[in-house]
Design an enzyme around this catalytic site. Structure first.
Site, PDB file in Angstrom:
ATOM      1  N   GLU A  38      10.794   5.295  53.731  1.00 30.29           N
ATOM      2  CA  GLU A  38      11.524   6.097  54.723  1.00 30.29           C
ATOM      3  C   GLU A  38      12.757   6.660  54.043  1.00 30.29           C
ATOM      4  O   GLU A  38      13.439   5.957  53.290  1.00 30.29           O
ATOM      5  CB  GLU A  38      11.924   5.238  55.924  1.00 30.29           C
ATOM      6  CG  GLU A  38      12.816   5.955  56.938  1.00 30.29           C
ATOM      7  CD  GLU A  38      13.228   5.032  58.092  1.00 30.29           C
ATOM      8  OE1 GLU A  38      12.424   4.150  58.461  1.00 30.29           O
ATOM      9  OE2 GLU A  38      14.355   5.178  58.595  1.00 30.29           O
ATOM     10  N   GLU A  63      22.163   9.754  59.714  1.00 28.88           N
ATOM     11  CA  GLU A  63      22.198   8.966  60.944  1.00 28.88           C
ATOM     12  C   GLU A  63      23.661   8.718  61.306  1.00 28.88           C
ATOM     13  O   GLU A  63      24.521   8.657  60.437  1.00 28.88           O
ATOM     14  CB  GLU A  63      21.506   7.618  60.770  1.00 28.88           C
ATOM     15  CG  GLU A  63      20.005   7.675  60.593  1.00 28.88           C
ATOM     16  CD  GLU A  63      19.413   6.282  60.462  1.00 28.88           C
ATOM     17  OE1 GLU A  63      18.880   5.760  61.461  1.00 28.88           O
ATOM     18  OE2 GLU A  63      19.493   5.713  59.353  1.00 28.88           O
TER      19      GLU A  63
END
Length: 440
Positions: free
Chosen positions: A318, A323
Site C-alpha cells: 500500500e 493522509e
C-alpha cells in the site's frame, strides 16, 4: 338626684362629594428613538386602573395595563429598516379619560464603505474593507472563491477581512460583495488576476492520465472512476457508509467550480461518504493531486494506492500519498505498508509534515515511485523516502506491479476516531482540484 343630658337634634354632616373625573397623567407626552431602536421609559400616574394600546407593530410595552398609583412603563422600539422617519401614538385609558404619548423614530440609514474596489494578489491573500453604519449590517456574495470575516456587524465602524486563495483558473475573476443595512445597500468589487500553478513535476515525466473535474454533469466521470460501497469498517473500524456517489437526495460526490467535492454527511443514524478508485492502474510514475482537506475531529481524508490485483493486506503493499486526521489538523502523512513494514507490527515506514493551511487552502500532494525508491512530497518538498533494498524480497518491496489511485473521506476508525468524533462538524467536505499521473 339631678340628671343632666347633652345632645343635639341636628342631622349628621354629609360626606364630601365623589370626584366626577378620573385622574390620569402620562409623562412625557413625546419620545424620540434612535434609528437602531431600544428601550424608552414613560411614567403613568392614575387614580384607578388603566390600559395602553397602539396600532404600531414596531412598538411594544412592558405592561399592557396597570392599577392606581405611579407606574414606570418600558417601551421597546424595533430598529427602523424602512429608510424613512416614522411615528406612532400610545393611547393610555383610565375609565373615560385618555392620554397620548407620541413616539417618533429617525429613519435615515447611513452606510458607507472605505473602498468600493479592492484587488487581491493572484497567488492569494486578503484585503480589508472598512464599514461605517448607524445600524446593524450584513455582507454577502455569490462568489465561492471569496471568504470574509465578520459577515455582519453592529452600528459603528468595523473592518472586515476579505480573502481568496490563489487564482489558477487561467482568467481574471471578479465578484461583488453586497453590504446591506435595512433598505440601504452598498457594493464593493473584488478583482483578482490569475497566475500559473507551480510545477513540481520532476524532469523527464510526461502526463499520461488526468482528471481536471471540469465535467458539466456535476458528477465524477465513471469512465475514469469506480466506487467502493459498504459500511463494514474497512479493516479500521471506520464508522462511515460509503455510497455510489449519491443515494436518493443525498449526494456525497459532486463537481462544482472545477473541483470534486467529497462530502461526509449525517443522514439519519448514518454518516455517508465516498471511496472512489481510478479505473486505470500504473507501474511507477509521478502521481499528484491538488487538494484542500476537511476539518473537524473524526475526519480522515486520504489519497493513496493499492495494487490492481489486490489479494491481501499488507503483503500486496500500500502506498499512502496523503493522509490527515481531524484531531491533528494540518499534519499530513505519507506512508508505505508491506509485509515487513506495517502499523500492525509497529514497523511501518512513513513521515509527516505540518502544512499550516492544509484545511483552508489547496496544496499539491504527490509521490514519485520508481523501481529504486518511493518519495512523498507536498508542494514540491520531499519529506518521506523509502528505498528499495534490492533483495528481491516481496515482503520488503512488493512495489513492482500496477497500482491504482484511491480517494476517500473516512469518518472515525482506529486512527481518525482515536480521540473521538464530533458530529457537529458534519457535513465535512474534502476538495480535489485535479488528479494527474505522469510517467517516463
Amino acid at each position: 338626684m339631678l340628671l343632666v343630658g347633652c345632645g343635639s337634634d341636628d342631622p349628621s354632616p354629609e360626606p364630601p362629594p365623589l370626584p366626577t373625573e378620573v385622574y390620569l397623567s402620562v409623562n412625557p407626552g413625546e419620545l424620540a428613538s434612535p434609528l437602531s431602536g431600544g428601550s424608552l421609559s414613560i411614567t403613568v400616574i392614575s387614580g384607578t386602573s388603566w390600559e395602553v394600546s397602539s396600532g404600531a407593530e414596531w412598538l411594544s410595552t412592558s405592561a399592557k395595563s396597570g392599577g392606581a398609583g405611579n407606574v414606570s412603563v418600558s417601551i421597546t422600539v424595533a430598529a427602523n429598516y424602512t429608510g424613512a422617519d416614522r411615528s406612532a401614538e400610545l393611547t393610555f385609558t383610565a375609565g373615560s379619560v385618555s392620554k397620548k404619548c407620541t413616539v417618533s423614530q429617525d429613519g435615515e440609514i447611513t452606510l458607507s464603505l472605505g473602498s468600493e474596489d479592492i484587488t487581491i494578489r493572484a497567488d492569494g491573500g486578503s484585503q480589508n474593507v472598512t464599514v461605517a453604519s448607524n445600524m446593524e449590517w450584513a455582507v454577502s456574495t455569490g462568489a465561492t472563491w471569496l471568504t470574509f470575516s465578520p459577515q455582519s456587524g453592529a452600528a459603528g465602524n468595523r473592518s472586515i477581512s476579505v480573502s481568496a486563495a490563489g487564482n489558477y483558473t487561467g482568467a481574471v475573476r471578479t465578484a461583488e460583495l453586497t453590504f446591506t443595512a435595512g433598505a440601504v445597500t452598498r457594493k464593493c468589487t473584488v478583482s483578482q488576476d490569475f497566475t500559473e500553478l507551480p510545477n513540481y513535476v520532476p524532469d523527464g515525466y510526461s502526463i499520461v492520465w488526468q482528471d481536471e473535474f471540469e465535467s458539466s454533469s456535476r458528477m465524477p466521470d465513471m469512465q475514469k472512476w469506480w466506487y467502493e460501497t459498504g459500511n463494514h469498517g474497512w479493516g479500521n473500524n471506520e464508522l462511515e457508509n460509503y455510497i455510489a456517489g449519491a443515494r436518493g437526495q443525498d449526494t456525497c460526490a459532486l463537481i462544482s467550480d472545477g473541483v470534486l467535492k467529497i462530502i461526509a454527511k449525517k443522514v439519519g443514524s448514518e454518516v455517508l461518504s465516498i471511496r472512489m478508485n481510478t479505473d486505470e492502474s500504473w507501474t511507477y510514475g509521478y502521481f499528484e493531486a491538488r487538494m484542500k482537506l476537511p476539518s473537524g475531529r473524526g475526519t480522515w481524508p486520504a489519497f493513496w494506492m493499492l495494487p490492481k490485483n489486490f489479494q491481501n493486506w499488507p503483503g500486496d503493499g500500500e502506498i499512502d500519498i496523503m493522509e490527515e486526521v481531524g484531531y491533528d489538523p494540518n499534519r499530513v502523512s505519507s506512508t508505505i505498508h508491506c509485509q515487513a513494514y506495517n502499523h500492525s507490527k509497529g514497523t511501518q515506514k512513513g513521515a509527516s509534515r505540518f502544512v499550516a493551511t492544509a484545511q483552508t487552502d489547496f496544496h499539491i500532494y504527490a509521490v514519485e515511485w520508481t523501481e529504486d525508491y518511493i518519495y512523498g512530497l507536498v508542494d514540491g518538498v520531499r519529506y518521506f523516502t523509502f528505498e528499495n533494498d534490492k533483495k528481491g524480497n516481496n515482503d520488503t518491496w512488493p512495489f513492482n506491479v500496477p497500482f491504482y489511485l484511491k480517494l476517500n473521506l473516512a469518518w472515525g476508525g482506529d486512527w481518525g476516531g482515536a480521540q473521538g468524533v464530533d458530529e457537529s462538524v458534519l457535513p465535512a467536505t474534502y476538495e480535489i482540484d485535479y488528479v494527474r499521473v505522469y510517467q517516463k
